[in-house]
Design an enzyme around this catalytic site. Structure first.
Site: not given
Length: 165
Positions: A132-135
């Site tokens: 879950i690409p919070c970056h």
């Protein structure tokens, strides 16, 4: 029951957690909120979900975009879940700002305004980092801000994806 395992990434060790439904956590060792959602009762055991997650990570850290997503089962409020769904729609190699996500949330909830700070809180409490690409969430001015794993890891993940800021 929570099942756990580890993964040795080029950016440091990761702790993986899953239940019978899907992946519940993926944390860099020592990151902010490390394993906060992990129940006390856990078993070090390889499961199909953990194996599929390792396979996804192997592809990802080889510099390629995985063509699948392992089953996910993140725990959080309806608001956080909605924010995480938006994160899952940010394409590989692309970014969104907290403000853009807030505007998308406002549109989906049919309200006139949504707080970017509230969105930031949800992004920061994402327990399934990388997948879950919070970056991929950045500040309004393009700054790399607010990554629980550390700004150095956020920069490295974006560089791995060849993201142009």
């Amino acid at each position: 029951m929570a099942y756990i395992g580890t993964y040795h990434s080029p950016l440091g060790n990761l702790l993986l957690a899953a239940d019978d439904t899907g992946l519940t956590g993926l944390w860099f060792e020592g990151q902010k909120y490390f394993a906060r959602t992990l129940p006390e009762e856990q078993l070090l055991k390889e499961t199909p979900v953990l194996a599929e997650t390792r396979h996804w990570l192997n592809i990802y850290f080889s510099g390629k975009e995985p063509a699948f997503t392992p089953p996910l089962h993140p725990a959080g409020s309806a608001f956080r879940q909605a924010v995480w769904q938006i994160l899952l729609q940010i394409p590989y190699g692309k970014t969104m700002t907290y403000g853009e996500i807030a505007r998308e949330m406002a549109k989906r909830q049919q309200v006139s305004h949504m707080s970017a700070q509230a969105v930031g809180g949800a992004v920061g409490h994402n327990a399934i980092s990388i997948i879950i690409p919070c970056h991929r969430v950045i500040g309004a001015n393009g700054s790399l801000t607010g990554y629980a794993g550390g700004i150095d890891k956020k920069a490295a993940l974006l560089e791995l994806e060849r993201t142009v800021l």
